[in-house]
Design an enzyme around this catalytic site. Structure first.
Site, PDB file in Angstrom:
ATOM      1  N   CYS A 248       8.217 -42.062   5.908  1.00  0.00           N
ATOM      2  CA  CYS A 248       7.813 -41.190   6.944  1.00  0.00           C
ATOM      3  C   CYS A 248       6.848 -41.772   7.844  1.00  0.00           C
ATOM      4  O   CYS A 248       5.869 -41.120   8.236  1.00  0.00           O
ATOM      5  CB  CYS A 248       7.227 -39.738   6.597  1.00  0.00           C
ATOM      6  SG  CYS A 248       8.396 -38.953   5.292  1.00  0.00           S
ATOM      7  N   ASP A 249       7.148 -43.226   8.279  1.00  0.00           N
ATOM      8  CA  ASP A 249       6.384 -43.806   9.374  1.00  0.00           C
ATOM      9  C   ASP A 249       6.978 -44.526  10.164  1.00  0.00           C
ATOM     10  O   ASP A 249       7.935 -45.315   9.721  1.00  0.00           O
ATOM     11  CB  ASP A 249       5.213 -45.015   8.496  1.00  0.00           C
ATOM     12  CG  ASP A 249       4.352 -45.533   9.416  1.00  0.00           C
ATOM     13  OD1 ASP A 249       4.561 -45.970  10.360  1.00  0.00           O
ATOM     14  OD2 ASP A 249       3.057 -45.544   8.706  1.00  0.00           O
TER      15      ASP A 249
END
Ligand SMILES: *Cc1c(COP(=O)(O)O)cnc(C)c1O
Length: 395
Positions: free
Chosen positions: A339-340
């Protein structure tokens, strides 16, 4: 043979390596993982010893510190470029003698220098006066060499600026080393990793020769020229053969040192390790960002944080193999699973993958034996560090 959505994996043999392909086909292990073939490391090491005659080879441990790989190289007579107490312990426990270790990191804690010295390490690099004082105090009498600043033009993974000092400073510091009771033995430099241009060593060899001459005038006779690493591997397109690098370096040494030829050392990392490995990943998701934009995003179960750190800036562009190769392809953006938003592998590089690619399909990433496992995070977003399997132990 492993099946992917009903299709047999009869693709291009990964990196031309039948044993790795057999290992990948044999079992459906949980991805992502890296397989390395120790026979390939041995072949690469022998290519180096054949090309670089009378040159001491220090394998740069950070490229891939797999214990079995270190053991294999130690048995072949390799020396090791280490950067920390843990790398020293690793090499010693895998059979390397302390006399074959060079502490090649210019940034060392005093306590780490002391530890290295206690374990028998007697060769250290430095590039500053403060480091020299630390060495004199914690590793008295040791052999030291000074790292010169070097340009990284032509390198796909540059290393410049952070390491090294000017030739003038090197002369002063090596003189000071003698005054502090250390043994000044030579200079080193590193022209940047994955260096595609064999002529890039020459400017540093020329500077080094100047340092040698100026110190000889002061009665200090250096003996070691350490030409660092940087020797490339062909990720997608072939690179110049290692012999071209050896030839360019040797003729530069001849030109600039004349009859006063120093002992040579090199510190290869990528050249030894990269080709040993294939990283098997899996497609997690194929999607698009709007109904009228058919540009596909392919998300893998490995990304920037899982070990593919060298995709930063899209610097290193790996070759990908899928079971659907040969079928029609289309352009893709490739990204990792975390989730980056920096976890995108390739957005500008023109990667194409089969149009039929689906979640669950394997994607094999070639040439991944160097600078992958060591860059893998300990568990960002709960993803496990990259696992390694070794084959070719007894061959
Ligand atoms: C990383 C490193 C190397 C290895 O570089 P490659 O480009 O992988 O050959 C050699 N020497 C030093 C000091 C290093 O830090």
């Amino acid at each position: 043979m492993a099946m992917t959505n009903g299709k047999t994996l009869v693709t291009m043999i990964a990196a031309g390596n039948r044993e790795i392909q057999d290992f990948l086909d044999a079992d459906q292990r949980e991805t992502p993982y890296l397989v390395i073939d120790l026979k390939v490391a041995e072949r690469q090491f022998r290519r180096l010893t054949d090309a670089f005659r009378e040159t001491q080879i220090f394998y740069a441990v950070k490229a891939n510190p797999q214990p079995m790989l270190i053991r294999r190289l130690a048995r072949l007579g390799s020396s090791f470029d280490v950067a920390s107490p843990a790398e020293i312990d690793l090499c010693l426990s895998e059979g390397a003698d302390a006399s074959r270790l060079s502490y090649g990191n210019t940034i060392k804690k005093a306590s780490d220098i002391k530890y290295a010295y206690q374990r028998g390490v007697r060769m250290f690099v430095f590039d500053s006066e403060a480091e020299l004082h630390k060495l004199a105090e914690n590793a008295p009498g040791s052999a030291v060499f000074c790292r010169l600043l070097a340009g990284s033009a032509g390198a796909q993974w540059p290393l410049s600026r952070k390491f090294g000092c000017s030739p003038d400073m090197a002369v002063r510091l090596l003189e000071q080393a003698r005054d502090l009771g250390l043994k000044p033995i030579g200079v080193s430099f590193h022209v940047g990793s994955q260096q595609l241009d064999p002529t890039r060593w020459e400017p540093s060899v020329s500077q080094a020769a100047r340092v040698f001459r100026e110190l000889a005038d002061k009665g200090i006779h250096l003996t070691l020229l350490n030409c660092g690493g940087g020797f490339p591997t062909g990720y997608q397109v072939p690179v110049a053969p290692i012999e071209a690098y050896a030839e360019a370096i040797n003729s530069a040494v001849e030109r600039h040192f004349g009859p006063y030829r120093p002992s040579l050392a090199i510190e290869p990392g990528r050249f030894v390790a990269a080709d040993t490995g294939v990283l098997r990943a899996q497609v997690v998701l194929v999607s698009q960002k709007s109904y009228d934009d058919d540009h596909r995003w392919v998300y893998l179960d490995i990304g920037r944080f899982g070990g593919l750190a060298e995709t930063e800036g899209e610097a290193i562009q790996y070759r990908l193999v899928t079971a659907r190769d040969g079928e029609p392809t289309g352009p893709v953006v490739l990204a990792g699973p975390t989730c980056d938003s920096v976890d995108i592998l390739y957005e500008k590089a023109p990667y194409r993958l089969p149009l039929d690619l689906k979640p669950g399909d394997y994607v094999d990433i070639l040439g991944t034996g160097a600078y992958t496992t060591t860059y893998s995070s300990v568990g960002f977003n709960g993803f496990a560090p990259l696992a390694t399997f070794c084959i070719g132990e007894n061959a």
